[in-house]
Design a protein around this motif. Structure first.
Motif, PDB file in Angstrom:
ATOM      1  N   ARG A 255     -48.313  -1.532  69.164  1.00 57.46           N
ATOM      2  CA  ARG A 255     -47.444  -0.953  70.249  1.00 57.46           C
ATOM      3  C   ARG A 255     -48.522  -0.622  71.237  1.00 57.46           C
ATOM      4  NH1 ARG A 255     -43.821   3.357  69.546  1.00 57.46           N
ATOM      5  NH2 ARG A 255     -43.428   2.838  67.800  1.00 57.46           N
ATOM      6  N   GLN A 267     -31.544  -4.257  76.856  1.00 53.88           N
ATOM      7  CA  GLN A 267     -32.354  -5.253  76.763  1.00 53.88           C
ATOM      8  C   GLN A 267     -31.321  -5.915  75.592  1.00 53.88           C
ATOM      9  OE1 GLN A 267     -35.617  -7.021  78.123  1.00 53.88           O
ATOM     10  NE2 GLN A 267     -34.805  -8.272  77.524  1.00 53.88           N
ATOM     11  N   ILE A 269     -31.645  -9.347  72.963  1.00 53.05           N
ATOM     12  CA  ILE A 269     -32.604  -9.558  71.864  1.00 53.05           C
ATOM     13  C   ILE A 269     -31.246 -10.969  71.440  1.00 53.05           C
ATOM     14  CG2 ILE A 269     -34.605  -9.776  70.507  1.00 53.05           C
ATOM     15  CD1 ILE A 269     -34.872  -6.826  71.955  1.00 53.05           C
ATOM     16  N   LEU A 276     -33.837  -0.323  75.501  1.00 54.56           N
ATOM     17  CA  LEU A 276     -35.155  -0.717  75.137  1.00 54.56           C
ATOM     18  C   LEU A 276     -36.285   0.901  75.870  1.00 54.56           C
ATOM     19  CD1 LEU A 276     -37.111  -3.107  74.805  1.00 54.56           C
ATOM     20  CD2 LEU A 276     -37.651  -2.205  77.181  1.00 54.56           C
ATOM     21  N   ASP A 278     -39.276   2.149  77.486  1.00 57.86           N
ATOM     22  CA  ASP A 278     -40.511   1.264  77.907  1.00 57.86           C
ATOM     23  C   ASP A 278     -41.376   2.200  78.456  1.00 57.86           C
ATOM     24  OD1 ASP A 278     -42.917  -0.509  78.833  1.00 57.86           O
ATOM     25  OD2 ASP A 278     -41.447  -1.420  80.155  1.00 57.86           O
ATOM     26  N   LYS A 304     -45.938 -10.977  74.401  1.00 59.96           N
ATOM     27  CA  LYS A 304     -45.762  -9.651  74.476  1.00 59.96           C
ATOM     28  C   LYS A 304     -44.227 -10.299  73.285  1.00 59.96           C
ATOM     29  CE  LYS A 304     -44.024  -6.107  77.608  1.00 59.96           C
ATOM     30  NZ  LYS A 304     -44.243  -5.412  79.318  1.00 59.96           N
ATOM     31  N   TYR A 305     -43.119  -8.824  72.021  1.00 58.02           N
ATOM     32  CA  TYR A 305     -42.372  -8.994  71.239  1.00 58.02           C
ATOM     33  C   TYR A 305     -41.840  -7.563  71.925  1.00 58.02           C
ATOM     34  CZ  TYR A 305     -44.425  -7.286  68.186  1.00 58.02           C
ATOM     35  OH  TYR A 305     -45.094  -6.223  66.868  1.00 58.02           O
ATOM     36  N   PHE A 306     -40.361  -7.734  71.414  1.00 56.87           N
ATOM     37  CA  PHE A 306     -40.280  -6.407  71.216  1.00 56.87           C
ATOM     38  C   PHE A 306     -39.981  -5.702  69.738  1.00 56.87           C
ATOM     39  CE2 PHE A 306     -38.130  -8.182  74.708  1.00 56.87           C
ATOM     40  CZ  PHE A 306     -38.038  -7.366  75.771  1.00 56.87           C
ATOM     41  N   SER A 308     -38.001  -3.895  67.060  1.00 56.39           N
ATOM     42  CA  SER A 308     -37.333  -3.286  66.985  1.00 56.39           C
ATOM     43  C   SER A 308     -36.669  -2.397  65.282  1.00 56.39           C
ATOM     44  CB  SER A 308     -35.864  -4.512  67.346  1.00 56.39           C
ATOM     45  OG  SER A 308     -36.375  -5.036  66.422  1.00 56.39           O
ATOM     46  N   ALA A 313     -35.520  -0.903  70.812  1.00 59.78           N
ATOM     47  CA  ALA A 313     -36.471  -1.700  70.320  1.00 59.78           C
ATOM     48  C   ALA A 313     -38.009  -1.311  71.551  1.00 59.78           C
ATOM     49  CB  ALA A 313     -36.221  -2.594  70.945  1.00 59.78           C
ATOM     50  N   PRO A 315     -41.356  -2.596  73.655  1.00 61.48           N
ATOM     51  CA  PRO A 315     -42.430  -3.812  73.426  1.00 61.48           C
ATOM     52  C   PRO A 315     -43.276  -3.837  72.901  1.00 61.48           C
ATOM     53  CG  PRO A 315     -41.773  -2.468  76.477  1.00 61.48           C
ATOM     54  CD  PRO A 315     -41.627  -1.732  74.715  1.00 61.48           C
TER      55      PRO A 315
END
Length: 369
Positions: A255, A267, A269, A276, A278, A304-306, A308, A313, A315
């Motif tokens: 991360r 966001q 998901i 989120l 960021d 890319k994912y999150f 959480s 969450a 990125p």
């Protein structure tokens, strides 16, 4: 969305298996085998983190692990230097919810971890004797100490040496030792042989002009040289593992975070709303360099994912890289990114680096033993 869910599931499974393969406690009926002790020897010093108005204390520490014998019991540590010269001796009361003490006690199931700040010894100890006693039971164990040198240089991303400090964190994120680098950026510290949760490197300008460099899951089983570069970002929560049944690659998850970016929004998901945060750079393959045991490897993909929690969450990235021979033994993974941002005719740099270590078995698969 389905692909992101699969990525998250894969990473959660990896973390589950890693967390289940712990070095302590040893699952055995012999309570004595679950007694451990480590003496972390360093010069006492301080560091100021001006942006968050915090003082960091570098000091020696003693950590003792063992079984809980009763609701209240005593632990005695006797630390010996060369020629059986005693360097330290102290008894500690271990009891739940104990207050007004100069040491900390953590308990998990039927085991405890005691951590206490100590003074620096003139030499690293050779032996530690631990005695755990209650009204109905007495355990004793001698521990032979083994140390390795961690050393290297600390630079910025232009190659200039930095006078910085490195903090050693053995289990979670509590500091148990540390050392400053000198004017040339050189540092060295002798550490007990074990696996460490992380090392943290800071030049004192945290959140002002730089962030931190990190090293994760560091296996100190030999002398090691680790050079760090401090930039405007972080390679946080870095993990790496082998693709045990696929394309002969490594998975690497991390991360990234950077200065001067702080955006939050809702966001969705998997049909659930997350808040989120960021603070991550937008990275591509060309922005990232990965080395394995000092040799640069090919990056196959970046996704890319999150990362959480319950309702929040952030990125994160999953990258796959080519494994490099020899695919055997300890792997030191270094991940570095550098991205140039242009805004209003001005250039700024988002950069950082981090380490992760793990072992491979004979066939090049992740060794979780």
């Amino acid at each position: 969305m389905k692909n992101i869910f699969c990525l998250l599931l894969m990473i959660l499974c990896f973390n589950f298996y890693c967390n289940s393969q712990v070095y302590f406690p040893f699952k055995t009926e012999d309570k004595q085998s679950s007694i451990l002790a480590y003496w972390y020897n360093c010069k006492a010093d301080t560091a100021i983190e001006a942006a968050i108005q915090d003082t960091v204390y570098l000091h020696s520490s003693l950590q003792i692990y063992g079984p809980v014998l009763s609701d209240s019991f005593y632990v005695k540590a006797e630390v010996y230097l060369t020629n059986d010269n005693e360097g330290y001796s102290k008894s500690f009361l271990v009891k739940k919810d104990l207050q007004n003490i100069d040491y900390t006690i953590d308990m998990l199931e039927n085991y405890f971890l005691l951590t206490v700040p100590v003074y620096q010894l003139k030499n690293n100890p050779e032996k530690i004797k631990i005695t755990i006693s209650s009204s109905g039971e007495n355990l004793e164990k001698w521990i032979n100490c083994k140390y390795h040198k961690l050393y290297g240089h600390i630079y910025d991303f232009k190659g200039n040496p930095l006078k910085s400090y490195i903090l050693i964190k053995s289990e979670g994120f509590n500091d148990i030792s540390g050392v400053w680098s000198d004017a040339s950026g050189y540092y060295e510290i002798y550490l007990p042989e074990r696996t460490y949760n992380c090392f943290y490197v800071n030049d004192g300008n945290y959140k002002l002009s730089t962030l931190e460099a990190w090293a994760w899951h560091m296996i100190i089983d030999e002398d090691q040289k680790l050079d760090f570069r401090i930039g405007t970002g972080e390679v946080y929560n870095l993990n790496a593992w082998s693709n045990n049944g696929g394309f002969g690659s490594f998975f690497i998850s991390f991360r990234p975070m950077v200065l001067f970016k702080d955006t939050s929004y809702i966001q969705e998901i998997n049909n659930k709303e997350f808040k989120l945060l960021d603070i991550s750079p937008d990275l591509d393959v060309k922005d990232i360099t990965v080395t394995i045991n000092g040799k640069q490897t090919e990056i196959y993909t970046i996704q890319k994912y999150f990362e959480s929690g319950k309702d929040r969450a952030m990125p994160a990235y999953l990258i796959q890289v080519r494994r490099l021979p020899p695919c055997l033994g300890k792997q030191t993974i270094q991940v570095e990114y550098e991205k140039i941002i242009e805004k209003d005719g001005k250039k700024s740099f988002q950069n950082s680096m981090g380490y992760f270590q793990f072992y491979l078995n004979f066939y090049g698969f992740s060794d979780f033993n």
